[in-house]
Design a protein around this motif. Structure first.
Motif, PDB file in Angstrom:
ATOM      1  N   GLY A 371       0.794  -1.225   0.000  1.00  0.00           N
ATOM      2  CA  GLY A 371       0.000   0.000   0.000  1.00  0.00           C
ATOM      3  C   GLY A 371       0.821   1.267   0.000  1.00  0.00           C
ATOM      4  N   TYR A 372       2.117   1.199   0.333  1.00  0.00           N
ATOM      5  CA  TYR A 372       2.943   2.406   0.465  1.00  0.00           C
ATOM      6  C   TYR A 372       3.844   2.577  -0.755  1.00  0.00           C
ATOM      7  N   THR A 373       3.899   3.807  -1.242  1.00  0.00           N
ATOM      8  CA  THR A 373       4.498   4.088  -2.535  1.00  0.00           C
ATOM      9  C   THR A 373       5.756   4.928  -2.422  1.00  0.00           C
ATOM     10  N   ALA A 374       6.805   4.456  -3.078  1.00  0.00           N
ATOM     11  CA  ALA A 374       8.044   5.224  -3.204  1.00  0.00           C
ATOM     12  C   ALA A 374       7.960   6.119  -4.432  1.00  0.00           C
ATOM     13  N   ASP A 375       8.947   7.001  -4.574  1.00  0.00           N
ATOM     14  CA  ASP A 375       9.009   7.898  -5.737  1.00  0.00           C
ATOM     15  C   ASP A 375      10.469   8.316  -5.910  1.00  0.00           C
ATOM     16  N   VAL A 376      11.193   7.574  -6.754  1.00  0.00           N
ATOM     17  CA  VAL A 376      12.640   7.761  -6.884  1.00  0.00           C
ATOM     18  C   VAL A 376      12.985   8.014  -8.339  1.00  0.00           C
ATOM     19  N   THR A 377      13.767   9.051  -8.594  1.00  0.00           N
ATOM     20  CA  THR A 377      14.170   9.379  -9.962  1.00  0.00           C
ATOM     21  C   THR A 377      15.686   9.444 -10.067  1.00  0.00           C
ATOM     22  N   ARG A 378      16.201   8.805 -11.116  1.00  0.00           N
ATOM     23  CA  ARG A 378      17.597   8.953 -11.484  1.00  0.00           C
ATOM     24  C   ARG A 378      17.674   9.271 -12.980  1.00  0.00           C
ATOM     25  N   THR A 379      18.682  10.038 -13.353  1.00  0.00           N
ATOM     26  CA  THR A 379      18.924  10.368 -14.753  1.00  0.00           C
ATOM     27  C   THR A 379      20.344   9.931 -15.075  1.00  0.00           C
ATOM     28  N   GLU A 514      20.870   4.802  -1.324  1.00  0.00           N
ATOM     29  CA  GLU A 514      21.770   3.750  -1.810  1.00  0.00           C
ATOM     30  C   GLU A 514      21.863   3.726  -3.329  1.00  0.00           C
ATOM     31  N   ALA A 515      20.902   4.325  -4.030  1.00  0.00           N
ATOM     32  CA  ALA A 515      21.030   4.467  -5.485  1.00  0.00           C
ATOM     33  C   ALA A 515      21.917   5.666  -5.766  1.00  0.00           C
ATOM     34  N   PRO A 516      23.064   5.477  -6.454  1.00  0.00           N
ATOM     35  CA  PRO A 516      24.020   6.579  -6.663  1.00  0.00           C
ATOM     36  C   PRO A 516      23.363   7.824  -7.238  1.00  0.00           C
ATOM     37  N   ARG A 517      23.839   9.001  -6.756  1.00  0.00           N
ATOM     38  CA  ARG A 517      23.313  10.280  -7.229  1.00  0.00           C
ATOM     39  C   ARG A 517      24.377  11.136  -7.894  1.00  0.00           C
ATOM     40  N   LYS A 518      25.604  11.095  -7.409  1.00  0.00           N
ATOM     41  CA  LYS A 518      26.657  11.900  -8.011  1.00  0.00           C
ATOM     42  C   LYS A 518      26.992  11.369  -9.396  1.00  0.00           C
ATOM     43  N   SER A 519      27.342  12.272 -10.295  1.00  0.00           N
ATOM     44  CA  SER A 519      27.603  11.864 -11.680  1.00  0.00           C
ATOM     45  C   SER A 519      28.724  10.839 -11.773  1.00  0.00           C
ATOM     46  N   ASP A 520      29.811  11.019 -11.022  1.00  0.00           N
ATOM     47  CA  ASP A 520      30.917  10.067 -11.106  1.00  0.00           C
ATOM     48  C   ASP A 520      30.552   8.727 -10.482  1.00  0.00           C
ATOM     49  N   MET A 525      29.003   2.955 -11.184  1.00  0.00           N
ATOM     50  CA  MET A 525      28.025   1.874 -11.061  1.00  0.00           C
ATOM     51  C   MET A 525      27.717   1.261 -12.423  1.00  0.00           C
ATOM     52  N   MET A 526      27.667   2.085 -13.475  1.00  0.00           N
ATOM     53  CA  MET A 526      27.308   1.598 -14.796  1.00  0.00           C
ATOM     54  C   MET A 526      28.390   0.712 -15.416  1.00  0.00           C
ATOM     55  N   LYS A 527      29.568   0.700 -14.836  1.00  0.00           N
ATOM     56  CA  LYS A 527      30.646  -0.177 -15.314  1.00  0.00           C
ATOM     57  C   LYS A 527      30.529  -1.584 -14.736  1.00  0.00           C
ATOM     58  N   LYS A 528      29.693  -1.749 -13.715  1.00  0.00           N
ATOM     59  CA  LYS A 528      29.573  -3.049 -13.072  1.00  0.00           C
ATOM     60  C   LYS A 528      28.778  -4.020 -13.951  1.00  0.00           C
ATOM     61  N   LYS A 529      29.070  -5.287 -13.770  1.00  0.00           N
ATOM     62  CA  LYS A 529      28.403  -6.323 -14.556  1.00  0.00           C
ATOM     63  C   LYS A 529      26.961  -6.501 -14.087  1.00  0.00           C
ATOM     64  N   SER A 530      26.076  -6.668 -15.043  1.00  0.00           N
ATOM     65  CA  SER A 530      24.663  -6.884 -14.733  1.00  0.00           C
ATOM     66  C   SER A 530      24.324  -8.363 -14.785  1.00  0.00           C
ATOM     67  N   VAL A 531      23.478  -8.803 -13.890  1.00  0.00           N
ATOM     68  CA  VAL A 531      23.007 -10.191 -13.912  1.00  0.00           C
ATOM     69  C   VAL A 531      22.175 -10.459 -15.155  1.00  0.00           C
TER      70      VAL A 531
END
Length: 541
Positions: A371-379, A514-520, A525-531
């Motif tokens: 019933g409880y809703t988050a609202d998280v944005t990353r670009t 815990e979701a990265p926010r700084k550009s670097d 994080m985007m260099k890490k391997k994805s499952v």
């Protein structure tokens, strides 16, 4: 014999575990009762509150949308089915058998055939056992009851939308329940006034005709807050009247309406439930925090999986797969995944760009958990690395968000984060030459940066000063659509960073941090391997 006993235990374990394979971490019945008690404590003597469940909504033909409960009704009852009514009394009532009660829950009737098609219903006994109501009846009992709502000094309801369908599938649908209430309460919308309309009527009553222009201005401003005022013909005619004679006639009509008596109040519930829902209990915060963390993990997994050949829809699917993997029932709102210029559309939900290419991808999504809703944005950059121009814009938004979060503390006004964010953004845009001065009017940040979250993504609250244990978003952005009045190198760049912030006496806590926010950090994080790298489906073309 030992083998037989072991077999019995094994079979019993399987049997009982089969009954427990449904979520057990919903809000407790004690929580919902405490919310009813808190609302009742605010009700004046000899008053009653009547709260209705959401109706089913038809999608097409004989297919309905997935049912979602009205947040206020759920908050007070925990009931997750349609066709329910809560009747909450300020004072104890006595039935014909001399038994005292102060609340009644009306529920869908148990129906073996309906349950075969659409799932089990709690029914009366389930409502008593699982939801903790001492008095519960079927919805048809509400229709058939002889309750006289006119005997109460105040009857509190929420404003009806009057869009209930009469599908005739049930004998006591919301359509029937609302219709029955209106008859029992002598409901006539012409006889009751919202708080804002009552204030305007009072102002018209005491304002001399020669000063009526002032009233017209007030009506104009009020329309921005309550567009339903335009449905009041007398009010609109008064606003636009050009002769004193017509103004006097309308003033007399409005004064009579002001004097008309009704015990129905459509403001009390929304105002008081907003104040209650603004402050989260420990039980609520546990669920809301989980919804936020699920959403943050979704952002992380997409950062690792992102490739330029992916579509917006595919990226949306990764987010929502993570939600389901954690057991979240729904998305809290339609998912927004906008690459490049699509990110400049604030509520872009088509998500149909087939390749994100080397654009920035704005991803505004939130899991709904119990019933409880988050609202998280990353670009994030689809290529894995920000271009010079993308990074310039992104880092301004990040700095603005840091300033906004710092202002999210007990005692500050609700507008404090917005002011802090806009200051940083305006200064940054000036530095890049996108605007000429910090005072220049522009549309590069066309929205506010803060709202409450909870049972709604834009949750109920007072929107006054910040108080402990409320949860808000801080979401500044810069949007530069193609064709903007600035250097072309910035066209099509859209950045929004949004986090869910718990207000505490010790300062703001970023629940989605815990979701990265700084550009670097995003690039790292985007260099890490994805499952999902090895998750390859066959080509269907």
């Amino acid at each position: 014999m030992k083998n037989f006993n072991f077999l019995c235990v094994f079979l019993l374990t399987i049997t009982f575990s089969g009954f427990s394979q449904t979520p057990t971490d919903f809000l407790s019945k004690e929580f919902h009762k405490s919310r009813r008690d808190a609302l009742r404590a605010k009700m004046p003597p000899n008053s009653v509150a009547v709260v209705f469940a959401n109706p089913l909504r038809n999608r097409a033909n004989d297919v309905d949308y997935v049912f979602h409960q009205d947040p206020n009704f759920y908050y007070l009852t925990g009931y997750r089915e349609p066709n329910g009514v809560l009747v909450l009394f300020s004072d104890n009532q006595t039935d014909e058998n001399g038994i005292s009660y102060n609340e009644i829950l009306y529920v869908q009737e148990k129906d073996e055939r309906a349950e075969q098609w659409n799932g089990k219903r709690l029914g009366i006994e389930g409502a008593k056992k699982n939801l903790g109501f001492k008095v519960a009846f079927n919805g048809q009992d509400f229709v058939d009851s002889k309750v006289d709502f006119t005997k109460f000094d105040r009857v509190f309801i929420e404003k009806f939308n009057d869009d209930y369908r009469n599908s005739e599938r049930e004998t006591a649908e919301i359509y029937d329940l609302v219709k029955s209430f209106k008859e029992k309460a002598n409901y006539n919308p012409k006889n009751f006034l919202s708080s804002i309309k009552k204030q305007i009527y009072e102002f018209i009553k005491v304002t001399p005709i020669e000063n009526s222009a002032n009233v017209a201005q007030i009506i104009g401003r009020a329309l921005a807050y309550d567009p339903s005022l335009k449905n009041d013909e007398d009010l609109m005619q008064y606003k636009d009247a050009t002769t004193d004679k017509l103004k006097k006639e309308l003033k007399q009509k409005i004064t009579l309406k002001l004097a008309s008596k009704t015990n129905i109040d459509v403001s009390f519930l929304s105002n008081n439930l907003a104040a209650l829902r603004e402050v989260k209990t420990a039980e609520e915060l546990k669920l809301l925090t989980k919804a936020v963390r699920i959403s943050a993990v979704g952002q992380i997994e997409v950062m690792k999986a992102m490739k330029p050949h992916m579509s917006e829809t595919e990226l949306q699917g990764i987010h929502e797969f993570v939600y389901k993997k954690y057991g979240a029932e729904y998305e809290g709102y339609p998912s927004i995944v906008g690459a490049g210029n699509n990110g400049c559309i604030l509520h872009y939900i088509e998500n149909n760009k087939t390749k994100v290419g080397n654009d920035l991808v704005l991803m505004d999504l939130g899991a709904e958990y119990r019933g409880y809703t988050a609202d998280v944005t990353r670009t994030i950059p689809a290529s894995g690395k920000f271009t010079k121009e993308q990074k310039e814009i992104y880092d301004i938004v990040y700095a603005a968000q840091e300033a906004g979060i710092a202002e999210s503390k007990v005692g500050n006004s609700f507008g404090a984060p917005n002011m802090a964010c806009r200051k940083v953004i305006n200064e940054g845009l000036v530095k890049l030459g996108i605007i000429k001065s910090v005072d220049e009017k522009h549309n590069y940040l066309p929205h506010g940066v803060t709202h409450y979250i909870g049972l709604d993504v834009h949750d109920a609250g007072t929107y006054g000063t910040f108080v402990e244990n409320s949860v808000i978003t801080v979401e500044p952005g810069i949007y530069i659509p193609e064709g903007s009045n600035c250097d072309k190198k910035y066209w099509g760049i859209a950045v929004r960073i949004e986090d869910d912030i718990l207000i505490t006496n010790n300062g703001p806590v970023n629940l989605s941090g815990e979701a990265p926010r700084k550009s670097d950090e995003i690039e790292k994080m985007m260099k890490k391997k994805s499952v999902l790298n090895e998750f390859i489906l066959p080509d269907l073309d």
